[in-house]
Structures are given as C-alpha cells and as structure tokens.
Design an enzyme around this catalytic site. Structure first.
Site, PDB file in Angstrom:
ATOM      1  N   HIS A  62       0.495  -1.071   0.056  1.00  0.00           N
ATOM      2  CA  HIS A  62      -0.241   0.093   0.351  1.00  0.00           C
ATOM      3  C   HIS A  62       0.701   0.976   0.230  1.00  0.00           C
ATOM      4  CE1 HIS A  62      -3.938   2.354   1.595  1.00  0.00           C
ATOM      5  NE2 HIS A  62      -3.247   2.923   1.039  1.00  0.00           N
ATOM      6  N   ARG A  66       1.542   9.047  -6.270  1.00  0.00           N
ATOM      7  CA  ARG A  66       1.820  10.852  -7.052  1.00  0.00           C
ATOM      8  C   ARG A  66       1.628  10.700  -8.828  1.00  0.00           C
ATOM      9  NH1 ARG A  66      -2.220  10.474  -3.353  1.00  0.00           N
ATOM     10  NH2 ARG A  66      -0.481  11.116  -0.747  1.00  0.00           N
ATOM     11  N   ASN A  96      -5.190   6.415  -6.322  1.00  0.00           N
ATOM     12  CA  ASN A  96      -5.986   7.562  -6.914  1.00  0.00           C
ATOM     13  C   ASN A  96      -4.811   8.949  -7.496  1.00  0.00           C
ATOM     14  OD1 ASN A  96      -3.746   7.660  -4.959  1.00  0.00           O
ATOM     15  ND2 ASN A  96      -5.006   8.511  -3.604  1.00  0.00           N
ATOM     16  N   ASP A 154      -8.522   2.967  -2.776  1.00  0.00           N
ATOM     17  CA  ASP A 154      -8.157   3.025  -1.742  1.00  0.00           C
ATOM     18  C   ASP A 154      -7.895   4.711  -1.819  1.00  0.00           C
ATOM     19  OD1 ASP A 154      -6.858   3.661   0.741  1.00  0.00           O
ATOM     20  OD2 ASP A 154      -5.074   4.132   0.101  1.00  0.00           O
ATOM     21  N   HIS A 181     -10.520   0.397   1.587  1.00  0.00           N
ATOM     22  CA  HIS A 181     -10.883   1.510   2.786  1.00  0.00           C
ATOM     23  C   HIS A 181     -12.047   1.519   3.494  1.00  0.00           C
ATOM     24  CE1 HIS A 181      -9.180   6.021   3.722  1.00  0.00           C
ATOM     25  NE2 HIS A 181     -10.506   5.856   3.729  1.00  0.00           N
ATOM     26  N   HIS A 234      -5.064  -0.676   6.466  1.00  0.00           N
ATOM     27  CA  HIS A 234      -4.738   0.222   7.071  1.00  0.00           C
ATOM     28  C   HIS A 234      -5.852   0.528   8.349  1.00  0.00           C
ATOM     29  CE1 HIS A 234      -7.484   2.620   4.739  1.00  0.00           C
ATOM     30  NE2 HIS A 234      -6.521   3.188   4.478  1.00  0.00           N
ATOM     31  N   ASP A 307       1.539   2.563   3.634  1.00  0.00           N
ATOM     32  CA  ASP A 307      -0.086   3.444   3.389  1.00  0.00           C
ATOM     33  C   ASP A 307       1.345   4.977   2.655  1.00  0.00           C
ATOM     34  OD1 ASP A 307      -2.182   5.294   2.097  1.00  0.00           O
ATOM     35  OD2 ASP A 307      -2.790   5.203   4.054  1.00  0.00           O
ATOM     36  N   HIS A 311       2.718  14.187   0.350  1.00  0.00           N
ATOM     37  CA  HIS A 311       2.168  15.502   0.151  1.00  0.00           C
ATOM     38  C   HIS A 311       3.077  16.925   0.179  1.00  0.00           C
ATOM     39  CE1 HIS A 311      -1.801  14.445  -0.109  1.00  0.00           C
ATOM     40  NE2 HIS A 311      -2.169  13.733   1.054  1.00  0.00           N
TER      41      HIS A 311
HETATM   42 ZN   LIG Z   1      -6.779   4.292   2.288  1.00  0.00          ZN
END
Ligand SMILES: [Zn+2]
Length: 456
Positions: A62, A66, A96, A154, A181, A234, A307, A311
């Site tokens: 996981h 990006r 994502n 997720d 998720h 998670h 995870d 950012h």
């Molecule tokens: Zn998640």
C-alpha cells in the site's frame, strides 16, 4: 554469468521456517542456493553479511506514488528509490493518481516507467470503480491483463453495497484481491483527528472509531454471504480487529494490514506534529494502538503497510499551522482558522524510509521474532499480491533480497530522504536497524555503505 555471494548472514525465510546462519548465492536474477556449507565460487562478488540479516525483499502492499499527476509530491522514480532506500524491493502503487489508474493505458504507463528508476519493483493496483466515483466497475480482466495485481479505490470507501458486491465477485473471478479503505463518511465528515480527549482539548471535531468498525462489520458480513475473500487496508481500531478475528474464526477469508504509525503512535502526536500526524484513518487512542501491537504478535494482523502518502507543505496547510504546533497538552483550543486548516489538511504521511526501523522496534522489544517480521513485511504481502516467486529465499526464487543491520542506530532526517516529500512525524527519532543492501532481480539497487547506487 554474474554471481553474488552473501556470506555468513542470518538467513530468514518464513515460508520454509528457516532461521539459520549461512551463505546465499545469486546467479543472474535468481537465488540458486543457500545454506551453511554452500561453497563460495571463485568468480562471485562476495559480500560479508556477518552480523546481518538476509531476508526476502520487503514488499509494501500500500503506497501512493502520485504519478501520474502530482510530480511535486512524488514521482514513480523518486518513490521507487525511496522504497529501495527503505529496504523495499516491491511496492503496490494505489490508483488515486491523476488520471486515475482505471484503464490499461495508465497501468502500462506505470509499468513502463518503473524500470528506469533502477530501484524497487512497481506492482500496479487498479481502481475498483471508474474515476474512483464508486459507481461503475473498471474492466477487471483488462486491468489484470495490463499488469494490475490488486483492486482498490483507496483514499475513498466503497459506499454502495451493491457496487461492493459486484467488485468482490469480479475480483474473485479475476483471481486478485480487493483492498478496502473502510470509512463511513457520514461519521468522519469535517473531522480533524481521532475523537477523544485530545480533539476536545484542541476544540476540533473528532472522527469516532465507529466510522471504521461500522463499515468493517458491514463488509465482513457481505464477504461472508458471498464467500469471497477481502483485504482490509490500514486497520486502526481495536474494534475492527476484534471483528476481523471473529469473522476469520467463522471462515471468512479476510486479510488485513496495519501501518507503523498506527502501531507506534497515538492521537497525542497531533499535539506535537499537527498536520503531519493527520491521516485517514486517524491516529487512535493508546488502547487501540496496544491492541494492534498484540495483533501483530498473535497473528491476527497479516501484514505491515506504509500507506506512504507524500504531500507538499501547501497541501498540509503548513503556513497556517506552523505557528500553532507543537503545543502542550494544556494549551487552549486552536483558533477557528487553525482548526479549519487542520481539518482540511491533506491526509497521510510518508513511510517508506522509516517503516523498517519502526517495525524493528517490535523485535527489539521482544514482541515479535525476526521471522515474524519477515512474514509481516514480505511473505504475506507477496501472497496477497500473488507474487509467487517473491517473498521467499527458496532456491529458484527471484533474487529480491533485503540485507538488514539490526544494530545500526540512526536518526531520521527527512532532508536526506529519497522521497520528494517531507511529511513525517518521525523526524529526529532515533531508530535501531536499517536496510544496508537492497537487491532486486540480482542487482544491488541500494547500498547504504555508499549511498543509493548501482554497486554490483
Ligand atoms: Zn486508505
């Protein structure tokens, strides 16, 4: 032919319950032999592993790379190099991105870019629904054919139970797992952190444990009815872990992961780290954290996942929040503007370069054995992603290997990370144990003795 001999290391392979000192021989991209008395070929590159652990390469089920979409946060190249530096030889990249990985074209883009990083392998995770909108399923067989090895929306839960059922059945017939998720957004909306005394002291809206347990309960019931497997991403609460344990006892094929931050930290960390302690699910209470630690020890948790969620400072509302953190427990509530900033800061922290050091604390404390660590960070993630030739030191397996110095003490310095992002609550922590050598397909992709390098 290129050969590497790892000499006199502690060989750890949970698949064969192997925990013994010995040599390991790599020929081209494969492990060809291991054992106490394995002879040393004259032409092999010899690497002294005395005092070090030699384990199948770490696999992270996981991560968020990006790419495509957010090169200021991370790229496939920087993310895979961060993985290799942290001892990971393969990482499952969530869908994502922008565009979302919901078409074979995006999956192929990821797989085509990965080798240039000369680092960890990229294992694509396809979205469950188009555009992560929670309505229409992606073309599961086409995504598998393009190289996807798991399905997940997720970042977002699957709210519609009809869509969840379709997804579990489509994944079961495609032969790959769905990772969920688990979050009831009716209960998390505008929440800034875990519901509890700290949220109260800060004057921010809390995210209750029920937002997770309620959804986990629903989805375990669905999986039980359908007879399909499912994987829960998670897990953060004691209640969810209790539900998982009960469902498993009732025959549900459920696997689950926890992150290092959820089994090391609790919600008090928000006081010191602000938005760098904000994620979904949030850091929970000390009781939840302790339950997760027991689950890691007793086998009810299957694997550790970072995870990894890079950012930039703007996404974390850094300019608004920097003057409010760290703060003492007795501090007054946050001003409205700061409370709003905390509640709207992007979720997640980076984890690839700290996960192993944090997980090793469990070994140093005697909570788990080194063999169990390898099960949690390599063998079981390999099984989830059906990477049959990875997650083991067996002769004939692909030579993805992590060599760990369990005694090496180091200080977490985000400025030295290969990741492009710096959002971690672990800056300045002293950790014991580090990957000194990461080998992918028989090639050294990280060598801590001389920095990340193509050494062999
Ligand atoms: Zn998640």
């Amino acid at each position: 032919m290129k050969r590497i001999m790892l000499l006199d290391g502690r060989l750890l392979d949970p698949r064969s319950k192997l925990d013994t000192d010995g040599n390991l021989l790599i020929e081209s991209d494969r492990i060809v032999g291991l054992g106490r008395d394995l002879p040393v070929p004259a032409d092999a590159l010899k690497i002294d592993c005395h005092g070090l652990w030699v384990m199948p390469g770490l696999i992270d089920p996981h991560v968020h790379l990006r790419d495509p979409g957010f090169p200021e946060k991370e790229t496939i190249r920087s993310g895979l190099r961060a993985a290799a530096a942290g001892g990971f030889t393969a990482v499952a990249a969530m869908a994502n991105t922008a565009p979302v990985n919901d078409t074979p074209e995006i999956t192929r883009y990821m797989l085509e870019r990965a080798p240039a990083a000369e680092a960890a392998r990229l294992v694509p995770v396809a979205a469950v629904t188009r555009g992560l909108r929670g309505r229409d399923l992606v073309d599961f067989p086409a995504m598998v054919q393009a190289g996807a090895r798991m399905f997940s929306d997720d970042g977002l839960p699957l709210d519609d139970v009809g869509v969840l059922k379709q997804a579990l059945e489509a994944a079961a017939s495609a032969g790959f797992a769905v990772s969920l998720h688990e979050e009831d957004r009716a209960l998390t909306v505008s929440g800034a952190m875990n519901a509890g005394a700290v949220a109260q002291a800060l004057g921010v809206k809390g995210i209750p444990a029920s937002a997770e347990t309620e959804r986990v309960g629903r989805d375990l019931a669905i999986a039980r009815e359908l007879g399909t497997p499912l994987h829960l991403a998670h897990v953060s609460t004691a209640g969810a872990l209790d539900l998982i344990t009960a469902a498993r006892a009732a025959g549900v094929a459920v696997s689950c992961e926890v992150t290092p931050h959820h089994f090391i930290l609790d919600d008090r960390t928000v006081l010191t780290c602000g938005a760098d302690a904000r994620m979904a699910p949030p850091l929970r209470s000390p009781l939840d954290r302790d339950r997760l630690r027991r689950g890691l020890a007793d086998g009810s948790i299957d694997m550790i996942a970072t995870d990894h969620a890079p950012h930039d400072p703007d996404s974390k509302q850094h300019s608004l929040l920097a003057r409010h953190f760290p703060r003492s427990c007795a501090a007054a509530p946050l001003p409205d503007e700061a409370a709003h900033a905390l509640a709207t800061a992007a979720n997640g922290i980076i984890g690839l370069e700290t996960a192993l050091g944090l997980a090793l604390t469990l070994v140093h404390e005697g909570l788990i054995t080194p063999l169990r660590l390898v099960e949690l960070m390599s063998a079981n993630p390999a099984r989830l992603l059906r990477l049959d030739n990875l997650g083991t030191l067996a002769a004939g397996a692909l030579a993805d290997i992590t060599v760990v110095d369990p005694k090496l003490e180091w200080t977490v310095n985000p400025e030295q990370f290969c990741s492009l992002s710096r959002n971690t609550p672990f800056a300045g922590w002293r950790l014991k144990g580090q990957a000194v050598l990461t080998i992918v397909a028989g090639r050294v992709v990280h060598d801590a003795r001389r920095g990340s390098a193509d050494a062999a």
